[in-house]
Design a protein around this motif. Structure first.
Motif, mmCIF file in Angstrom:
data_model
loop_
_atom_site.group_PDB
_atom_site.id
_atom_site.type_symbol
_atom_site.label_atom_id
_atom_site.label_comp_id
_atom_site.label_asym_id
_atom_site.label_seq_id
_atom_site.Cartn_x
_atom_site.Cartn_y
_atom_site.Cartn_z
ATOM 1 N N VAL A 269 0.145 -15.312 15.273
ATOM 2 C CA VAL A 269 1.283 -15.253 14.361
ATOM 3 C C VAL A 269 0.775 -15.393 12.938
ATOM 4 O O VAL A 269 -0.015 -16.293 12.628
ATOM 5 N N VAL A 270 1.222 -14.491 12.062
ATOM 6 C CA VAL A 270 0.835 -14.504 10.655
ATOM 7 C C VAL A 270 1.986 -15.087 9.838
ATOM 8 O O VAL A 270 3.130 -14.637 9.950
ATOM 9 N N LEU A 271 1.681 -16.074 9.020
ATOM 10 C CA LEU A 271 2.685 -16.785 8.221
ATOM 11 C C LEU A 271 2.639 -16.340 6.765
ATOM 12 O O LEU A 271 1.749 -15.605 6.343
ATOM 13 N N ASP A 272 3.592 -16.815 5.984
ATOM 14 C CA ASP A 272 3.614 -16.705 4.520
ATOM 15 C C ASP A 272 3.494 -15.260 4.035
ATOM 16 O O ASP A 272 2.455 -14.834 3.520
ATOM 17 N N TRP A 273 4.587 -14.532 4.107
ATOM 18 C CA TRP A 273 4.622 -13.112 3.762
ATOM 19 C C TRP A 273 5.141 -12.849 2.361
ATOM 20 O O TRP A 273 5.481 -11.722 2.027
ATOM 21 N N GLU A 274 5.194 -13.855 1.527
ATOM 22 C CA GLU A 274 5.836 -13.662 0.226
ATOM 23 C C GLU A 274 5.065 -12.733 -0.705
ATOM 24 O O GLU A 274 5.613 -12.248 -1.694
ATOM 25 N N HIS A 275 3.789 -12.465 -0.433
ATOM 26 C CA HIS A 275 3.013 -11.577 -1.293
ATOM 27 C C HIS A 275 3.017 -10.132 -0.790
ATOM 28 O O HIS A 275 2.306 -9.288 -1.344
ATOM 29 N N LEU A 276 3.773 -9.852 0.242
ATOM 30 C CA LEU A 276 3.804 -8.516 0.839
ATOM 31 C C LEU A 276 4.136 -7.443 -0.193
ATOM 32 O O LEU A 276 5.106 -7.562 -0.947
ATOM 33 N N ARG A 277 3.316 -6.424 -0.264
ATOM 34 C CA ARG A 277 3.612 -5.248 -1.076
ATOM 35 C C ARG A 277 2.702 -4.115 -0.640
ATOM 36 O O ARG A 277 1.798 -4.296 0.161
ATOM 37 N N ALA A 278 2.931 -2.934 -1.190
ATOM 38 C CA ALA A 278 2.150 -1.764 -0.825
ATOM 39 C C ALA A 278 0.816 -1.754 -1.551
ATOM 40 O O ALA A 278 0.749 -2.031 -2.751
ATOM 41 N N ASP A 279 -0.249 -1.422 -0.825
ATOM 42 C CA ASP A 279 -1.571 -1.307 -1.413
ATOM 43 C C ASP A 279 -2.468 -0.615 -0.395
ATOM 44 O O ASP A 279 -2.030 -0.307 0.718
ATOM 45 N N THR A 280 -3.731 -0.395 -0.754
ATOM 46 C CA THR A 280 -4.688 0.093 0.213
ATOM 47 C C THR A 280 -4.939 -0.983 1.264
ATOM 48 O O THR A 280 -4.926 -2.183 0.936
ATOM 49 N N PRO A 281 -5.192 -0.612 2.523
ATOM 50 C CA PRO A 281 -5.512 -1.622 3.540
ATOM 51 C C PRO A 281 -6.674 -2.526 3.147
ATOM 52 O O PRO A 281 -6.778 -3.656 3.630
ATOM 53 N N LEU A 282 -7.532 -2.038 2.256
ATOM 54 C CA LEU A 282 -8.670 -2.839 1.822
ATOM 55 C C LEU A 282 -8.235 -4.154 1.181
ATOM 56 O O LEU A 282 -8.992 -5.128 1.172
ATOM 57 N N ALA A 283 -7.031 -4.206 0.635
ATOM 58 C CA ALA A 283 -6.553 -5.438 0.019
ATOM 59 C C ALA A 283 -6.526 -6.578 1.023
ATOM 60 O O ALA A 283 -6.802 -7.733 0.681
#
Length: 372
Positions: A269-283
């Motif tokens: 389970v992955v927590l803390d999604w507040e920084h979610l945005r579009a970018d290259t997968p490399l991010a």
């Protein structure tokens, strides 16, 4: 309820962990809006393969800036070491996220945006990096080498001979802007500047990229591919990743074991999604790859899990099997190039912002360039 624990998150939010739920009370409207938008997207629009690996959203309180999630029990990466299998599962979750549908209406191609990010960050560091004590002349040489390595592989990927960055890709990003306008970790490319922003910052007034959140827009590598083997040349192996990496996809933007819980039954389970945005997968990949010195087996498992998922079946990504400290075939040059970019952006932000933790992070990224 038999008890609770309380701590302060990296954005200043108060997190209260109780027996059955977790309450997160944000200090700022902007960070609350970002995480609320991300949580609603994960609940209502994200593919099942992503949603199953996130904590369930139970309630939103817009007046109190509070979100309530179901508590996930298991091995918490914030307080305990995670098994290697958890790292592999995390890589697979990241791959599922990067394959999720995501609207992109940015007018600047991603490949061009990468060049803009590099130019702005290196310019800031050249003008004030040494004076501010955030980098040395040798650091600038290392960063320029990482940029040139990425340019080289991009030129090869398109059959060109020049820098190649602006010639690849059809996904879009906004204009370059002031690297000091906001903290780059959570930059919405449409609000401030994503090109030089600190890639892991707590809050910079930027929301998620795209429209999926209901209005919250948000070395020398000529032949070295970090242990690649097989019939392909290093450049050929690296070029194969271009279609997967030179596009904007949903990214967690704080992919780190401290935000993972290895739950009962082997669910990651992955927590803390507040920084979610579009970018290259490399991010996301570089955030984990930077931990390679401390967790070589875990990082190798994460990258192998990600590569296997995006290639089709896990374990069938092509190239050599995952080995300690070795990235999947052809991926190392991309990781080093983007690692250099993230280092440059973080250090450039630190030229005018006093944040010892961010400076340490930027220094670690620079020192890790070309470690394979």
């Amino acid at each position: 309820m038999t008890g609770s624990a309380r701590y302060v998150g990296d954005t200043g939010a108060i997190v209260i962990v109780r027996d059955d739920d977790v309450r997160k009370i944000h200090a700022r409207q902007t960070s609350y809006a970002r995480e609320r938008g991300a949580a609603l997207w994960l609940r209502d629009a994200a593919p099942a393969g992503v949603r199953a690996h996130t904590p369930a959203l139970l309630a939103c309180d817009d007046d109190r800036l509070e979100l309530r999630f179901a508590r996930v029990r298991g091995i918490d990466g914030r307080t305990a070491a995670l098994p290697v299998e958890a790292w592999r599962r995390a890589g697979e979750v990241a791959a599922a996220l990067h394959q999720a549908p995501w609207a992109d209406d940015d007018p600047v191609p991603l490949s061009e945006a990468l060049e803009l990010r590099w130019a702005a960050a290196l310019d800031e560091l050249a003008r004030g990096g040494e004076r501010a004590g955030v980098c040395s002349a040798a650091d600038l040489v290392a960063l320029e080498r990482a940029r040139d390595g990425l340019r080289s592989v991009l030129g090869g990927a398109t059959g060109g001979s020049g820098p190649g960055l602006a010639a690849v890709g059809s996904v879009h990003e906004s204009r370059a802007a002031d690297p000091h306008a906001a903290d780059p970790h959570v930059a919405d490319p449409h609000v401030a500047d994503p090109h030089v922003a600190d890639p892991h910052a707590a809050d910079g007034g930027r929301a998620h990229g795209g429209r999926a959140h209901g209005g919250d827009t948000s070395g020398d590598t000529g032949g070295d591919t970090g242990g690649d083997t097989g019939a392909d040349t290093g450049g050929d192996a690296a070029a194969r990743w271009a279609p997967l990496l030179l596009r904007r996809v949903p990214c967690h933007r704080d992919m780190h074991p401290r935000n993972w819980v290895f739950a009962e039954g082997g669910r990651l389970v992955v927590l803390d999604w507040e920084h979610l945005r579009a970018d290259t997968p490399l991010a996301d990949l570089v955030r984990v790859d930077a931990l390679g010195d401390e967790h070589p087996e875990g990082v190798a498992a994460f990258l192998d899990g990600w590569a296997g998922r995006v290639a089709g079946e896990p374990g069938e990504r092509g190239g050599a099997p995952a080995a300690e400290g070795v990235a999947p075939a052809g991926l190392r040059v991309w990781l080093d190039g983007f690692r250099g970019l993230e280092a440059a952006r973080t250090l450039a932000w630190c030229v005018r912002h006093v944040r010892p933790d961010r400076l340490a992070e930027g220094r670690a990224l620079v020192e890790g360039l070309g470690r394979d």
